[in-house]
Write a protein that holds these residues in place. Sequence first.
Motif, mmCIF file in Angstrom:
data_model
loop_
_atom_site.group_PDB
_atom_site.id
_atom_site.type_symbol
_atom_site.label_atom_id
_atom_site.label_comp_id
_atom_site.label_asym_id
_atom_site.label_seq_id
_atom_site.Cartn_x
_atom_site.Cartn_y
_atom_site.Cartn_z
ATOM 1 N N ALA A 48 0.836 -1.202 0.000
ATOM 2 C CA ALA A 48 0.000 0.000 0.000
ATOM 3 C C ALA A 48 0.869 1.250 0.000
ATOM 4 N N THR A 49 0.391 2.263 -0.702
ATOM 5 C CA THR A 49 1.132 3.523 -0.771
ATOM 6 C C THR A 49 0.512 4.589 0.128
ATOM 7 N N ALA A 50 -0.455 4.197 0.950
ATOM 8 C CA ALA A 50 -1.105 5.143 1.869
ATOM 9 C C ALA A 50 -1.561 4.395 3.111
ATOM 10 N N LEU A 51 -1.815 5.142 4.183
ATOM 11 C CA LEU A 51 -2.351 4.605 5.428
ATOM 12 C C LEU A 51 -3.768 5.131 5.623
ATOM 13 N N LYS A 52 -4.658 4.297 6.134
ATOM 14 C CA LYS A 52 -6.005 4.716 6.494
ATOM 15 C C LYS A 52 -6.257 4.202 7.918
ATOM 16 N N LEU A 53 -5.852 5.001 8.899
ATOM 17 C CA LEU A 53 -5.738 4.519 10.278
ATOM 18 C C LEU A 53 -7.050 4.005 10.863
ATOM 19 N N TRP A 54 -8.175 4.552 10.439
ATOM 20 C CA TRP A 54 -9.437 4.134 11.044
ATOM 21 C C TRP A 54 -10.037 2.917 10.347
ATOM 22 N N SER A 55 -9.345 2.412 9.336
ATOM 23 C CA SER A 55 -9.819 1.215 8.630
ATOM 24 C C SER A 55 -9.256 -0.048 9.268
ATOM 25 N N PHE A 56 -10.056 -1.099 9.250
ATOM 26 C CA PHE A 56 -9.614 -2.405 9.749
ATOM 27 C C PHE A 56 -9.738 -3.444 8.637
ATOM 28 N N LYS A 57 -9.785 -2.956 7.390
ATOM 29 C CA LYS A 57 -10.030 -3.860 6.267
ATOM 30 C C LYS A 57 -8.783 -4.638 5.893
ATOM 31 N N ARG A 58 -9.021 -5.840 5.385
ATOM 32 C CA ARG A 58 -7.956 -6.709 4.922
ATOM 33 C C ARG A 58 -7.497 -6.260 3.539
ATOM 34 N N PRO A 59 -6.235 -6.539 3.200
ATOM 35 C CA PRO A 59 -5.217 -7.143 4.069
ATOM 36 C C PRO A 59 -4.315 -6.127 4.776
ATOM 37 N N HIS A 60 -4.151 -4.919 4.183
ATOM 38 C CA HIS A 60 -3.114 -4.003 4.659
ATOM 39 C C HIS A 60 -3.392 -3.458 6.065
ATOM 40 N N MET A 61 -4.561 -2.842 6.249
ATOM 41 C CA MET A 61 -4.820 -2.203 7.545
ATOM 42 C C MET A 61 -5.138 -3.235 8.619
ATOM 43 N N ARG A 62 -5.694 -4.377 8.240
ATOM 44 C CA ARG A 62 -5.899 -5.437 9.242
ATOM 45 C C ARG A 62 -4.555 -5.888 9.798
ATOM 46 N N ALA A 63 -3.586 -6.081 8.905
ATOM 47 C CA ALA A 63 -2.251 -6.477 9.352
ATOM 48 C C ALA A 63 -1.602 -5.382 10.191
ATOM 49 N N PHE A 64 -1.788 -4.117 9.787
ATOM 50 C CA PHE A 64 -1.218 -3.003 10.549
ATOM 51 C C PHE A 64 -1.713 -3.029 11.986
ATOM 52 N N HIS A 65 -3.024 -3.142 12.158
ATOM 53 C CA HIS A 65 -3.587 -3.095 13.517
ATOM 54 C C HIS A 65 -3.261 -4.363 14.309
ATOM 55 N N CYS A 66 -3.217 -5.505 13.654
ATOM 56 C CA CYS A 66 -2.820 -6.733 14.352
ATOM 57 C C CYS A 66 -1.360 -6.657 14.783
ATOM 58 N N SER A 67 -0.516 -6.050 13.957
ATOM 59 C CA SER A 67 0.906 -5.985 14.279
ATOM 60 C C SER A 67 1.161 -5.130 15.514
ATOM 61 N N TRP A 68 0.561 -3.933 15.553
ATOM 62 C CA TRP A 68 0.854 -3.072 16.707
ATOM 63 C C TRP A 68 0.140 -3.569 17.964
ATOM 64 N N PHE A 69 -1.080 -4.097 17.827
ATOM 65 C CA PHE A 69 -1.792 -4.518 19.031
ATOM 66 C C PHE A 69 -1.189 -5.783 19.620
ATOM 67 N N GLY A 70 -0.738 -6.702 18.757
ATOM 68 C CA GLY A 70 -0.050 -7.887 19.267
ATOM 69 C C GLY A 70 1.217 -7.511 20.012
ATOM 70 N N PHE A 71 1.993 -6.585 19.436
ATOM 71 C CA PHE A 71 3.204 -6.130 20.105
ATOM 72 C C PHE A 71 2.881 -5.363 21.383
ATOM 73 N N PHE A 72 1.802 -4.579 21.371
ATOM 74 C CA PHE A 72 1.356 -3.851 22.562
ATOM 75 C C PHE A 72 1.118 -4.814 23.727
ATOM 76 N N LEU A 73 0.381 -5.886 23.469
ATOM 77 C CA LEU A 73 0.087 -6.841 24.536
ATOM 78 C C LEU A 73 1.335 -7.586 24.992
ATOM 79 N N ALA A 74 2.231 -7.862 24.050
ATOM 80 C CA ALA A 74 3.489 -8.508 24.415
ATOM 81 C C ALA A 74 4.311 -7.595 25.319
ATOM 82 N N PHE A 75 4.365 -6.318 24.965
ATOM 83 C CA PHE A 75 5.107 -5.346 25.758
ATOM 84 C C PHE A 75 4.475 -5.206 27.139
ATOM 85 N N PHE A 76 3.138 -5.235 27.188
ATOM 86 C CA PHE A 76 2.423 -5.152 28.462
ATOM 87 C C PHE A 76 2.818 -6.330 29.357
ATOM 88 N N GLN A 77 2.810 -7.529 28.785
ATOM 89 C CA GLN A 77 3.235 -8.704 29.555
ATOM 90 C C GLN A 77 4.669 -8.557 30.059
#
Length: 526
Positions: A48-77
Amino acid sequence: MSNEQPEDDVVVATVVTSEVSAGDAPRKAYRKYETYDLPVDPRQGDRATALKLWSFKRPHMRAFHCSWFGFFLAFFQWFAIAPLLPEVRDTLGLTKQQIWNSNIASVAGTVAMRFINGPMCDKFGARLTMGAILCVSAIPTACIGFVQNSAGLIICRLFIGIAGSTFVMCQYWTSMMFAKNIVGTANAMAGGWGNLGGGVAQLIMGTCLYPLFKTGMSAETAWRTVSIVPAVVAASVGLTIIQISEDSPKGNYDKLKREGVMKEVSASNSFRQGAVNINTWLLFIIYGSCFGVELTMNNAAASYFVDNYGQTIEGAAAIASIFGFMNLFARGVGGFLSDKLFIKFSMKGRIMVLFTCLACEAALIIVFQSLNPDDGIGPAIAVLVFFSSFVQSAEGATYAIVPFVDPANTGSISGIVGAGGNIGAVCFGFVFREYSNDQNKAFLIMGIVVGAVSLTCFLINVPGYAGILFGTENEAVANAQLAQTGGLNVKIDKNLQFKVGDLEQDPAELGPAIDGRVHTKMDLAG
């Protein structure tokens, strides 16, 4: 096939693909989705050549949000127990040195896994690797309540530390999903929002969950049971991520390999290729001087404000959380500025952003250690805000360069550079343990080291780009490298000839040529 000669401003590309024989119609390369919610660049594997932060659509933004939230929870642990260490110290009768031994173990535990996870991402993709690590790291997180002595605390935190290796998957995943014009911002925002888990852990564990648990049980029972909460949440999210996202814009790696769109990757070869690149090790050292500082502060900040400023555990945890909360924007700012200066100054712009952030970080560490507690907590908080901002901006600027070093081996390079952050934290941890009774001196040493490391930015030399001291601009070489990412079957030689069939056969869909001009005709050769 047309034999017309192209006009002067048109470039003709010759496509050679093993899937097309002479006289046969070309078969379109497999992709999971025929259309995307974001604009993409087919030359870069539909990134993708752009970001749409409020989107959760597959595949680009779904992966974006899964990547940061998974790391967020790992960091929390990873840092869930950190704000409670003063209570743990009193319950178990530990010394400050023993607490620092456990701090060192917690950041050392992820070093080996970061080296391993990079090649694993190249081979299996970030999705499976992220989910697996979240589930595995939840086990020692939930078990920390069984600790009875210093050795038990060290061992438990060592295994909890593997959660920190999810940073590699976070950065790899966004590097696979976003094109070179936006990848610095995407990487920085995902990494920054993930790092935010450290600050949120200080706040939630130290000032919310721990006091809540303590209302119905003793302080000791409270710290022994409260970590079950982040463990359960992290494991649940890890299993969910595997089911709801994709490894790359075109689909999951196992399917892409079966369809012949992606070649099988050797994890060991990927690691070797990343490890022989001098830029990898320069960024390894640099990242140790920014992310290593952040990890050190996550472990040290709450205890520092208890010991030096007389704060309660709840108050110190709230103040310490400020450092992590700067990740909400600061790391993203580093990546954003890197992208903007890249457009204007190419790689020199990215390098200058990185150098400036590191130099300012070093200066503010030295200022922080010089503050007098008798002047109150206010000046310390003010400096902490700016200190943290430059630390995290430097992290974002570092990983804005990583995807350009050797794109075909991005996972391995991300893992090695990420491990540098943890090794930096281990080194700084030994300094703080040595000066556990004079932490201001430890901060001074840390500031001097960061200042010296900032000078290594001038040695960075990425193929296809001019650095500060070395290298020359060569757009064809730079773009050819970016096309060879994630094991995709794309090889573009110096004459701009497309040689393997990951790129679509439709010229209109192919878009601009590597040299920036439009390909209006294509000759298919068997």
